[in-house]
Scaffold this motif. Structure first.
Motif, PDB file in Angstrom:
ATOM      1  N   ASN A  79      20.145  35.372 -11.003  1.00  6.93           N
ATOM      2  CA  ASN A  79      20.664  36.305  -9.995  1.00  6.93           C
ATOM      3  C   ASN A  79      22.179  36.142  -9.862  1.00  6.93           C
ATOM      4  O   ASN A  79      22.767  36.506  -8.865  1.00  6.93           O
ATOM      5  CB  ASN A  79      19.938  36.165  -8.648  1.00  6.93           C
ATOM      6  CG  ASN A  79      19.896  34.738  -8.150  1.00  6.93           C
ATOM      7  OD1 ASN A  79      20.580  33.883  -8.695  1.00  6.93           O
ATOM      8  ND2 ASN A  79      19.100  34.486  -7.133  1.00  6.93           N
ATOM      9  N   ASP A 101       9.887  39.958  -1.531  1.00  5.30           N
ATOM     10  CA  ASP A 101      10.201  40.396  -0.163  1.00  5.30           C
ATOM     11  C   ASP A 101       9.567  41.748   0.173  1.00  5.30           C
ATOM     12  O   ASP A 101       9.463  42.107   1.352  1.00  5.30           O
ATOM     13  CB  ASP A 101      11.715  40.504   0.033  1.00  5.30           C
ATOM     14  CG  ASP A 101      12.408  39.151   0.061  1.00  5.30           C
ATOM     15  OD1 ASP A 101      11.714  38.135  -0.125  1.00  5.30           O
ATOM     16  OD2 ASP A 101      13.637  39.106   0.270  1.00  5.30           O
ATOM     17  N   MET A 122      10.183  33.269   3.448  1.00  7.94           N
ATOM     18  CA  MET A 122      11.247  34.087   2.855  1.00  7.94           C
ATOM     19  C   MET A 122      11.251  35.487   3.445  1.00  7.94           C
ATOM     20  O   MET A 122      10.317  35.885   4.160  1.00  7.94           O
ATOM     21  CB  MET A 122      11.116  34.111   1.343  1.00  7.94           C
ATOM     22  CG  MET A 122      11.669  32.848   0.694  1.00  7.94           C
ATOM     23  SD  MET A 122      11.684  32.933  -1.096  1.00  7.94           S
ATOM     24  CE  MET A 122      12.680  31.499  -1.492  1.00  7.94           C
ATOM     25  N   ARG A 139      14.766  38.087   3.197  1.00  6.13           N
ATOM     26  CA  ARG A 139      16.211  38.120   3.524  1.00  6.13           C
ATOM     27  C   ARG A 139      16.527  39.165   4.575  1.00  6.13           C
ATOM     28  O   ARG A 139      17.180  38.898   5.562  1.00  6.13           O
ATOM     29  CB  ARG A 139      17.033  38.493   2.283  1.00  6.13           C
ATOM     30  CG  ARG A 139      17.114  37.470   1.240  1.00  6.13           C
ATOM     31  CD  ARG A 139      18.149  37.876   0.210  1.00  6.13           C
ATOM     32  NE  ARG A 139      19.494  37.617   0.690  1.00  6.13           N
ATOM     33  CZ  ARG A 139      20.049  36.404   0.736  1.00  6.13           C
ATOM     34  NH1 ARG A 139      19.381  35.363   0.324  1.00  6.13           N
ATOM     35  NH2 ARG A 139      21.281  36.237   1.170  1.00  6.13           N
ATOM     36  N   GLU A 170      13.229  33.888   7.191  1.00  6.24           N
ATOM     37  CA  GLU A 170      14.550  33.256   6.991  1.00  6.24           C
ATOM     38  C   GLU A 170      15.692  34.182   7.393  1.00  6.24           C
ATOM     39  O   GLU A 170      16.764  33.724   7.769  1.00  6.24           O
ATOM     40  CB  GLU A 170      14.713  32.872   5.514  1.00  6.24           C
ATOM     41  CG  GLU A 170      14.635  34.099   4.596  1.00  6.24           C
ATOM     42  CD  GLU A 170      14.894  33.832   3.123  1.00  6.24           C
ATOM     43  OE1 GLU A 170      15.116  32.678   2.735  1.00  6.24           O
ATOM     44  OE2 GLU A 170      14.867  34.821   2.352  1.00  6.24           O
ATOM     45  N   HIS A 209      10.758  28.010  -1.913  1.00  8.40           N
ATOM     46  CA  HIS A 209      10.424  28.565  -3.227  1.00  8.40           C
ATOM     47  C   HIS A 209       8.976  28.350  -3.638  1.00  8.40           C
ATOM     48  O   HIS A 209       8.568  28.835  -4.708  1.00  8.40           O
ATOM     49  CB  HIS A 209      11.389  28.013  -4.279  1.00  8.40           C
ATOM     50  CG  HIS A 209      12.768  28.586  -4.119  1.00  8.40           C
ATOM     51  ND1 HIS A 209      13.620  28.172  -3.121  1.00  8.40           N
ATOM     52  CD2 HIS A 209      13.403  29.585  -4.776  1.00  8.40           C
ATOM     53  CE1 HIS A 209      14.740  28.866  -3.193  1.00  8.40           C
ATOM     54  NE2 HIS A 209      14.637  29.733  -4.185  1.00  8.40           N
ATOM     55  N   ARG A 264       7.618  31.600  -4.323  1.00  6.49           N
ATOM     56  CA  ARG A 264       7.975  32.307  -5.552  1.00  6.49           C
ATOM     57  C   ARG A 264       7.288  31.722  -6.777  1.00  6.49           C
ATOM     58  O   ARG A 264       7.124  32.407  -7.792  1.00  6.49           O
ATOM     59  CB  ARG A 264       9.495  32.244  -5.753  1.00  6.49           C
ATOM     60  CG  ARG A 264      10.293  33.093  -4.791  1.00  6.49           C
ATOM     61  CD  ARG A 264      11.178  34.080  -5.511  1.00  6.49           C
ATOM     62  NE  ARG A 264      12.066  33.447  -6.432  1.00  6.49           N
ATOM     63  CZ  ARG A 264      13.361  33.185  -6.184  1.00  6.49           C
ATOM     64  NH1 ARG A 264      13.892  33.539  -5.039  1.00  6.49           N
ATOM     65  NH2 ARG A 264      14.114  32.626  -7.082  1.00  6.49           N
TER      66      ARG A 264
HETATM   67  O1  F6P Z   1      14.919  38.140  -2.637  1.00  3.71           O
HETATM   68  C1  F6P Z   1      13.944  37.223  -2.926  1.00  3.71           C
HETATM   69  C2  F6P Z   1      14.288  35.882  -2.366  1.00  3.71           C
HETATM   70  O2  F6P Z   1      13.185  35.048  -2.615  1.00  3.71           O
HETATM   71  C3  F6P Z   1      14.663  35.885  -0.883  1.00  3.71           C
HETATM   72  O3  F6P Z   1      13.554  35.973  -0.066  1.00  3.71           O
HETATM   73  C4  F6P Z   1      15.451  34.614  -0.779  1.00  3.71           C
HETATM   74  O4  F6P Z   1      16.387  34.657   0.280  1.00  3.71           O
HETATM   75  C5  F6P Z   1      16.154  34.547  -2.083  1.00  3.71           C
HETATM   76  O5  F6P Z   1      15.387  35.285  -3.006  1.00  3.71           O
HETATM   77  C6  F6P Z   1      16.346  33.133  -2.572  1.00  3.71           C
HETATM   78  O6  F6P Z   1      17.095  33.153  -3.736  1.00  3.71           O
HETATM   79  P1  F6P Z   1      17.448  31.860  -4.600  1.00  3.71           P
HETATM   80  O7  F6P Z   1      16.319  31.659  -5.558  1.00  3.71           O
HETATM   81  O8  F6P Z   1      18.715  32.206  -5.248  1.00  3.71           O
HETATM   82  O9  F6P Z   1      17.566  30.715  -3.641  1.00  3.71           O
END
Ligand code: F6P
Length: 357
Positions: free
Chosen positions: A72, A138, A180, A182, A233, A281, A284
């Motif tokens: 990202n 999200d 999570m 944002r 968050e 995470h 994720r």
């Molecule tokens: O946009 C998806 C997300 O998981 C958000 O919920 C979170 O704030 C962000 O990515 C975290 O990103 P990184 O992996 O860069 O910490």
């Protein structure tokens, strides 16, 4: 015909299912698929890519993460902050285009969220054969009712809440879970409702912690001595706003820490023992749920259909149990947020969840 695929932004359970769907559907048409590594970066000369044949994607549907890698950050970040759009510089676009031309890519499938699809839209407007596939845990992309990855994320939230429930009840504590989200509170709202949370705090609904404390005291009076609180968050503390861990993360602030602040404040206001957990995470990572495995594959198959029909500049979209497509610009023009007056929010209130307002 040879098509390219890349995924960009944060990883998301179900990405490999999309890749599997694309490779399978392309193979049926006799097409080749090239996977670019680490998002758009893989397009920069000399190019970092791999041929993806059906035998290369065997068994990946159930794997979390992405076999292509992602980022990202890098040269193609289109959004550097909320509402702050940066165009990819022309020289970077030109360099990436050389790789596209050399490899004779006739369609490029971009699996990404708001930022990556904004880059995709710029490239499409500059003549690239772009097709978008929506991706974000999200679930905040407009023009699609759901993105893959969201169901896996809320499944992890529910697992976390189930665990916090038993330890919280044993100690008569207030347990705060930071999840999570944002800009949008979908993970908090859906995860909270499915995990039987008592309080859900969202970015979209300003909250008052005194009201939450009164709610907790009322529960105590009714002999419910433990309370489960979910906070997104991206929710804003009444005094202080967003809680961040790092304000200088390649332009986008890193959120985190609101759970601890909410827990501390609620302890002061109620006199109860409180504990905070950041799920982070874990939401994720790991294997996608069945729904995300299926949605991901269907999205991949639809992306190939769009390529076959030359429908560039469109994004795969999920609407009312049906996978279809919409212009990419419809998806990136604004985020899909929780509407305070929506049926979902009303249902949460009806079952007794306190939203802190
Ligand atoms: O946009 C998806 C997300 O998981 C958000 O919920 C979170 O704030 C962000 O990515 C975290 O990103 P990184 O992996 O860069 O910490």
């Amino acid at each position: 015909m040879r098509i390219g695929i890349l995924n960009c932004g944060g990883d998301c359970p179900g990405l490999n299912a999309v890749i599997h769907g694309v490779v399978g559907a392309a193979d049926q048409l006799g097409w080749e698929v090239i996977g670019f590594r680490d998002g758009f970066e893989g397009l920069l000369p000399p190019g970092d890519f791999t041929m993806l044949r059906p035998q290369d994607t065997i068994g990946i549907v159930k794997q979390g993460g992405t076999i292509l890698g992602t980022t990202n950050k890098g040269h193609f970040a289109a959004k550097v902050g909320e509402g702050d759009i940066a165009e990819v510089p022309p020289e970077t676009v030109a360099r990436a285009k050389r790789t596209m031309d050399q490899l004779e890519i006739s369609a490029l499938i971009i699996v990404g969220g708001d930022g990556s699809l904004t880059t995709g839209l710029q490239l499409y407007r500059e003549g690239w054969p772009i097709i978008g596939v929506p991706k974000t845990i999200d679930n905040d992309l407009s023009a699609t009712a759901m993105t893959f990855g969201f169901d896996s994320a809320i499944t992890t939230v529910v697992d976390g809440l189930d665990r916090l429930h038993t330890t919280g009840a044993s100690h008569k504590r207030v347990m705060v879970l930071e999840v999570m989200g944002r800009h949008a509170g979908w993970i908090a709202l859906w995860g909270g409702m499915a995990g039987a949370a008592d309080v859900v705090l969202l970015p979209e609904i300003p909250f008052d912690l005194q009201k939450v404390a009164d709610f907790i005291k009322k529960r105590d009076a009714l002999s419910y001595h433990s309370t489960l609180v979910v906070v997104a968050e991206g929710a804003k503390m009444p005094e202080g706003g967003l809680v961040t861990v790092d304000d200088n993360h390649g332009g986008e602030v890193r959120l985190g820490g609101i759970g601890e602040q909410v827990a501390r404040r609620l302890s002061e206001l109620t006199g109860k023992d409180t504990r905070a957990t950041i799920l982070g995470h874990l939401q994720r990572g790991g294997a996608p749920t069945s729904l995300d495995r299926i949605l991901g594959q269907r999205f991949g198959v639809m992306a190939v259909s769009l390529a076959r029909d030359g429908m560039f500049g469109r994004m795969v979209s999920y609407q009312a149990y049906h996978v279809d497509s919409v212009p990419i610009e419809e998806a990136v023009s604004q985020l899909r947020l929780v509407t305070p007056e929506s049926e979902m929010v009303k249902a949460a209130r009806a079952v007794g969840i306190c939203l802190g307002d």
